[in-house]
Design an enzyme around this catalytic site. Sequence first.
Site, PDB file in Angstrom:
ATOM      1  N   SER A 140       3.975 -31.533  11.431  1.00 60.48           N
ATOM      2  CA  SER A 140       2.781 -32.437  11.150  1.00 60.48           C
ATOM      3  C   SER A 140       3.138 -33.916  11.092  1.00 60.48           C
ATOM      4  O   SER A 140       4.319 -34.208  11.234  1.00 60.48           O
ATOM      5  CB  SER A 140       2.310 -32.355   9.643  1.00 60.48           C
ATOM      6  OG  SER A 140       1.228 -33.334   9.164  1.00 60.48           O
ATOM      7  N   TYR A 153       3.520 -31.283   0.236  1.00 63.17           N
ATOM      8  CA  TYR A 153       3.009 -31.136   1.695  1.00 63.17           C
ATOM      9  C   TYR A 153       4.058 -31.927   2.584  1.00 63.17           C
ATOM     10  O   TYR A 153       4.609 -31.456   3.720  1.00 63.17           O
ATOM     11  CB  TYR A 153       1.489 -31.406   1.899  1.00 63.17           C
ATOM     12  CG  TYR A 153       1.105 -31.199   3.333  1.00 63.17           C
ATOM     13  CD1 TYR A 153       0.849 -29.767   3.775  1.00 63.17           C
ATOM     14  CD2 TYR A 153       1.219 -32.159   4.362  1.00 63.17           C
ATOM     15  CE1 TYR A 153       0.311 -29.739   4.961  1.00 63.17           C
ATOM     16  CE2 TYR A 153       0.551 -31.776   5.649  1.00 63.17           C
ATOM     17  CZ  TYR A 153       0.297 -30.671   6.034  1.00 63.17           C
ATOM     18  OH  TYR A 153      -0.191 -30.161   7.315  1.00 63.17           O
TER      19      TYR A 153
HETATM   20  N1  NAD Z   1      -5.757 -30.043  10.462  1.00 64.44           N
HETATM   21  C1  NAD Z   1      -4.792 -30.795  10.579  1.00 64.44           C
HETATM   22  O1  NAD Z   1      -5.418 -32.083  10.579  1.00 64.44           O
HETATM   23  C2  NAD Z   1      -3.407 -30.483  10.405  1.00 64.44           C
HETATM   24  C3  NAD Z   1      -2.630 -31.712  10.758  1.00 64.44           C
HETATM   25  C4  NAD Z   1      -1.126 -31.781  11.028  1.00 64.44           C
HETATM   26  C5  NAD Z   1      -0.513 -30.275  10.799  1.00 64.44           C
HETATM   27  N2  NAD Z   1      -1.420 -29.212  10.506  1.00 64.44           N
HETATM   28  C6  NAD Z   1      -0.933 -27.790  10.199  1.00 64.44           C
HETATM   29  O2  NAD Z   1      -1.312 -27.208  11.321  1.00 64.44           O
HETATM   30  C7  NAD Z   1      -1.154 -25.746  10.978  1.00 64.44           C
HETATM   31  C8  NAD Z   1      -2.456 -25.005  10.981  1.00 64.44           C
HETATM   32  O3  NAD Z   1      -3.590 -25.709  10.210  1.00 64.44           O
HETATM   33  P1  NAD Z   1      -5.067 -25.791  10.737  1.00 64.44           P
HETATM   34  O4  NAD Z   1      -5.504 -26.870  10.725  1.00 64.44           O
HETATM   35  O5  NAD Z   1      -5.152 -24.856  11.722  1.00 64.44           O
HETATM   36  O6  NAD Z   1      -5.521 -25.127   9.191  1.00 64.44           O
HETATM   37  P2  NAD Z   1      -6.525 -23.613   9.154  1.00 64.44           P
HETATM   38  O7  NAD Z   1      -6.756 -23.742   7.381  1.00 64.44           O
HETATM   39  O8  NAD Z   1      -7.676 -23.639   9.713  1.00 64.44           O
HETATM   40  O9  NAD Z   1      -5.696 -22.470   9.454  1.00 64.44           O
HETATM   41  C9  NAD Z   1      -4.630 -21.976   9.126  1.00 64.44           C
HETATM   42  C10 NAD Z   1      -4.610 -20.478   8.780  1.00 64.44           C
HETATM   43  O10 NAD Z   1      -3.389 -20.034   8.425  1.00 64.44           O
HETATM   44  C11 NAD Z   1      -3.589 -18.662   7.474  1.00 64.44           C
HETATM   45  N3  NAD Z   1      -2.484 -18.657   6.399  1.00 64.44           N
HETATM   46  C12 NAD Z   1      -2.543 -19.754   5.323  1.00 64.44           C
HETATM   47  N4  NAD Z   1      -1.645 -19.257   4.485  1.00 64.44           N
HETATM   48  C13 NAD Z   1      -1.147 -18.110   5.062  1.00 64.44           C
HETATM   49  C14 NAD Z   1      -0.124 -17.334   4.480  1.00 64.44           C
HETATM   50  N5  NAD Z   1       0.705 -17.462   3.527  1.00 64.44           N
HETATM   51  N6  NAD Z   1       0.367 -16.307   5.488  1.00 64.44           N
HETATM   52  C15 NAD Z   1      -0.126 -16.349   6.801  1.00 64.44           C
HETATM   53  N7  NAD Z   1      -1.239 -17.074   7.222  1.00 64.44           N
HETATM   54  C16 NAD Z   1      -1.543 -17.820   6.336  1.00 64.44           C
HETATM   55  C17 NAD Z   1      -5.095 -19.029   7.065  1.00 64.44           C
HETATM   56  O11 NAD Z   1      -5.481 -18.057   6.477  1.00 64.44           O
HETATM   57  C18 NAD Z   1      -5.602 -19.861   8.235  1.00 64.44           C
HETATM   58  O12 NAD Z   1      -6.214 -18.835   9.041  1.00 64.44           O
HETATM   59  C19 NAD Z   1      -0.727 -25.792   9.394  1.00 64.44           C
HETATM   60  O13 NAD Z   1       0.732 -25.511   9.317  1.00 64.44           O
HETATM   61  C20 NAD Z   1      -1.084 -27.307   9.180  1.00 64.44           C
HETATM   62  O14 NAD Z   1      -0.081 -27.756   8.017  1.00 64.44           O
HETATM   63  C21 NAD Z   1      -2.800 -29.473  10.565  1.00 64.44           C
END
Ligand code: NAD
Length: 254
Positions: A140, A153
């Site tokens: 991130s 985080y």
């Molecule tokens: N959306 C943003 O702005 C953003 C920015 C930077 C980084 N990220 C990172 O991107 C990644 C994906 O995030 P996203 O935005 O797609 O979020 P999201 O919440 O839409 O998807 C995350 C998925 O991970 C699953 N998950 C959560 N905990 C879990 C576990 N313990 N075991 C298995 N699955 C699990 C959830 O059920 C969900 O389906 C994450 O690592 C997040 O930190 C997101």
Amino acid sequence: MSRGFDGKIAIVTGAAAGFGLAVSTKLAAAGARVVMVDIAADELHRQAKEVPGATPVVADVSKEADVDGYVARAVEEHGRVDLFFNNAGIEGRMAPMTELSVEDFDRVWAVNARGVWLGLRAVLRVMKPQKSGAIVNTASMAAIRGAATFSPYIASKHAVAGLNRCAALEGAPYNIRVNAIAPGHIDTRMARDLTAQIDPDDPTGVFEQTAQSVPLYNRYGTADEVANLAVWLLSDEASYVSGSLYLIDGALNA
Ligand SMILES: NC(=O)c1ccc[n+]([C@@H]2O[C@H](COP(=O)([O-])OP(=O)(O)OC[C@H]3O[C@@H](n4cnc5c(N)ncnc54)[C@H](O)[C@@H]3O)[C@@H](O)[C@H]2O)c1
């Protein structure tokens, strides 16, 4: 006609939503067989039906047995693992550290840091004897900066950046490439939850203000845009790219 990933075996974590779902969809469309891993069983099974040839595996990435289990399942079913999108993560609770509990810290750390390490360990154990593979870890922009009220985080994503470098060095002698993506503000469930945590009375206002702060286009990115970067890093077109952390943030950190 080759579709780029024909015959490749992929594992994607956090595959039921957001980036994981977008990457699963693109890899399958390009010919890969995708093992889709998520903790949210109902949503995972619903989404996996839309991804041709996918195998849904319910697992909690913070648990050693679950992680070893999803990798074993991929090997049992397909005999190898070529591609790994090590992506599942949670945002946790936003508050100054003086107001957070040990449990708040430990939960985020368990999923985002230990979960990424467990995934790397299990997948590298399969890829090293193959002498090939490509891995993308989801970090991130929180891996390169601080933020008041977001310490668990931020710490966990700095950890992902470190694990990414270690895995790239460990994988290199075996022709395994390892990179990380560092997204900025991307419109997924996670981003919407954060706006609600920042101001429960006006999450839409927070969302709009955040969008305006992004220099490029004054908008959030999409999961699809992030997936394009991750899929490119997993592809042979990125054959000399390893050990890198790629910002995708619309110039927010420029
Ligand atoms: N959306 C943003 O702005 C953003 C920015 C930077 C980084 N990220 C990172 O991107 C990644 C994906 O995030 P996203 O935005 O797609 O979020 P999201 O919440 O839409 O998807 C995350 C998925 O991970 C699953 N998950 C959560 N905990 C879990 C576990 N313990 N075991 C298995 N699955 C699990 C959830 O059920 C969900 O389906 C994450 O690592 C997040 O930190 C997101």
